[in-house]
Design a protein around this motif. Structure first.
Motif, short mmCIF file in Angstrom:
data_model
loop_
_atom_site.label_atom_id
_atom_site.label_comp_id
_atom_site.label_asym_id
_atom_site.label_seq_id
_atom_site.Cartn_x
_atom_site.Cartn_y
_atom_site.Cartn_z
N UNK A 216 13.37 91.01 86.06
CA UNK A 216 12.14 91.82 86.03
C UNK A 216 12.38 93.25 85.58
N UNK A 217 13.63 93.75 85.70
CA UNK A 217 13.91 95.14 85.33
C UNK A 217 14.54 95.29 83.95
N UNK A 218 14.65 94.20 83.21
CA UNK A 218 15.17 94.29 81.84
C UNK A 218 14.01 94.55 80.89
N UNK A 219 14.24 95.49 79.99
CA UNK A 219 13.24 95.86 78.98
C UNK A 219 13.90 95.87 77.61
N UNK A 220 13.08 95.99 76.58
CA UNK A 220 13.56 96.03 75.20
C UNK A 220 12.98 97.26 74.53
N UNK A 221 13.77 97.92 73.67
CA UNK A 221 13.16 98.98 72.86
C UNK A 221 13.05 98.52 71.41
N UNK A 222 12.08 99.11 70.72
CA UNK A 222 11.71 98.63 69.38
C UNK A 222 12.57 99.21 68.27
N UNK A 223 13.56 100.01 68.62
CA UNK A 223 14.29 100.80 67.63
C UNK A 223 14.69 100.00 66.39
N UNK A 224 14.12 100.37 65.27
CA UNK A 224 14.40 99.81 63.95
C UNK A 224 13.93 98.37 63.77
N UNK A 225 13.53 97.72 64.85
CA UNK A 225 13.09 96.32 64.75
C UNK A 225 11.76 96.25 63.99
N UNK A 226 11.60 95.16 63.28
CA UNK A 226 10.36 94.82 62.54
C UNK A 226 10.16 95.66 61.28
N UNK A 227 10.99 96.66 61.01
CA UNK A 227 10.85 97.49 59.81
C UNK A 227 11.33 96.71 58.59
N UNK A 228 10.91 97.14 57.42
CA UNK A 228 11.34 96.48 56.19
C UNK A 228 12.86 96.48 56.08
N UNK A 229 13.48 97.60 56.46
CA UNK A 229 14.93 97.75 56.38
C UNK A 229 15.61 96.66 57.21
N UNK A 230 15.16 96.48 58.45
CA UNK A 230 15.81 95.54 59.36
C UNK A 230 15.42 94.10 59.06
N UNK A 231 14.19 93.89 58.63
CA UNK A 231 13.75 92.51 58.33
C UNK A 231 14.59 91.89 57.21
N UNK A 232 15.10 92.73 56.30
CA UNK A 232 15.98 92.21 55.25
C UNK A 232 17.32 91.78 55.82
N UNK A 233 17.74 92.49 56.86
CA UNK A 233 19.07 92.29 57.45
C UNK A 233 19.05 91.21 58.53
N UNK A 234 18.07 91.32 59.46
CA UNK A 234 18.01 90.44 60.63
C UNK A 234 16.55 90.25 61.00
N UNK A 235 15.85 89.37 60.32
CA UNK A 235 14.42 89.22 60.57
C UNK A 235 14.12 88.71 61.98
N UNK A 236 13.06 89.26 62.55
CA UNK A 236 12.62 88.78 63.86
C UNK A 236 11.95 87.42 63.68
N UNK A 237 12.30 86.42 64.49
CA UNK A 237 11.73 85.07 64.30
C UNK A 237 10.25 85.02 64.65
N UNK A 238 9.45 84.57 63.72
CA UNK A 238 8.00 84.54 63.91
C UNK A 238 7.61 83.72 65.13
N UNK A 239 8.39 82.68 65.41
CA UNK A 239 8.05 81.81 66.56
C UNK A 239 8.13 82.55 67.89
N UNK A 240 8.83 83.69 67.91
CA UNK A 240 9.00 84.42 69.17
C UNK A 240 7.91 85.47 69.41
N UNK A 241 6.98 85.63 68.46
CA UNK A 241 5.93 86.65 68.63
C UNK A 241 5.10 86.46 69.91
#
Length: 295
Positions: A216-241
């Motif tokens: 319950x106390x684990x969180x995620x930060x959005x840093x660089x995620x979902x950006x064009x730069x990162x999506x080329x390198x390590x795309x976020x899986x659409x199924x996890x939206x």
């Protein structure tokens, strides 16, 4: 100072449209000038931990100007993410960060740690001095977060309820102890530890979502995620939206400012285009951090 054009107005329009009083960014870097210069040199040289990617620093300004840029964007609170890469650095960095917080009231007093014999002592000192967030960098520090030397420090932070922003995913390049397994061992022993996994755990997004759902106390930060730069390198899986929507109360805006290879506004647009709605954006960009840090 570089002219960033209409970007401040565009960013203010973004959060204004959401009915927010501004943004809270839990992942911004302020550190001693000579340390930051070395970080920038590393990015410029395409060091191995950058994944060998071209990485121009968009906000390469002096410290006061960088803080002013964030204020111009309407960032109400930010952090001074700083981290040691060897023993004997953390206590010194914590002294610098305490002074920076004193002269920068809108910066959440940040501290750091490293597996070394005196880590419990200086972590206790930093918490007593008012540190509100810690930074741990498993990739750069090349240490196991479950190292026995760190066990008492994690215990102190769990007991105090002080959040830790931790880079423990294997992006943009894997380290000796990155990935979900080492940090899962820490959480098994300290389930109340308030960990904020940097970069959404990139590229092991789904494994770190597993941990977020389990603790319950684990969180995620959005840093660089979902950006064009990162999506080329390590795309976020659409199924996890849908899972992002379900844990929307435990996702926090992070940017990596100033060390980003694109304008700050792009991170906000990258979140918006996920299509998870304004309520989700309000929580991520402001409300979740306000609640966590009591702002």
């Amino acid at each position: 100072m570089n002219d960033h054009g209409d970007e401040p107005d565009d960013i203010r329009r973004f959060w204004g449209r959401l009915g927010l009083p501004g943004l809270v960014d839990v992942h911004t870097h302020f550190m001693p000038e000579r340390v930051l210069d070395k970080v920038w040199e590393y990015f410029d040289a395409l060091g191995p931990l950058t994944g060998g990617l071209e990485w121009p620093i968009t906000y390469r300004e002096a410290e006061a100007e960088r803080a002013g840029i964030l204020r111009g964007f309407g960032v109400r609170a930010f952090t001074a993410m700083l981290y040691p890469h060897k023993p004997g650095m953390a206590r010194w960095l914590n002294g610098w960060a305490a002074d920076f917080a004193r002269r920068t009231p809108d910066c959440l007093h940040t501290a750091t740690l490293f597996p070394e014999p005196d880590v419990e002592t200086y972590v206790r000192e930093a918490v007593a001095a008012g540190a509100r967030v810690f930074k741990a960098h498993v990739q750069v520090g090349a240490y196991d977060p479950a190292d026995d030397l760190l066990r008492p420090a994690w215990g102190v932070l769990a007991e105090a309820g002080v959040p830790v922003v931790i880079h423990c995913g294997s992006g943009p390049a894997p380290g000796k102890h990155t990935g979900p397994e080492p940090i899962a061992r820490v959480l098994a022993e300290h389930p109340r530890l308030r960990l904020i996994v940097a970069h959404m755990g990139m590229p092991e997004y789904e494994e770190f979502l597993d941990l977020t759902e389990r603790y319950a106390e684990v969180r995620l930060d959005t840093t660089m995620a979902f950006t064009d730069f990162t999506e080329r390198l390590a795309p976020f899986p659409h199924r996890a939206l849908p899972r992002l929507a379900d844990v929307g109360d435990r996702i926090l805006l992070g940017s990596d400012f100033p060390n980003i290879p694109y304008p700050y506004l792009h991170q906000l647009h990258a979140l918006e285009r996920l299509g998870l709605g304004d309520e989700w954006l309000r929580a991520v960009c402001h409300d979740n951090a306000v609640e966590l840090f009591g702002l």
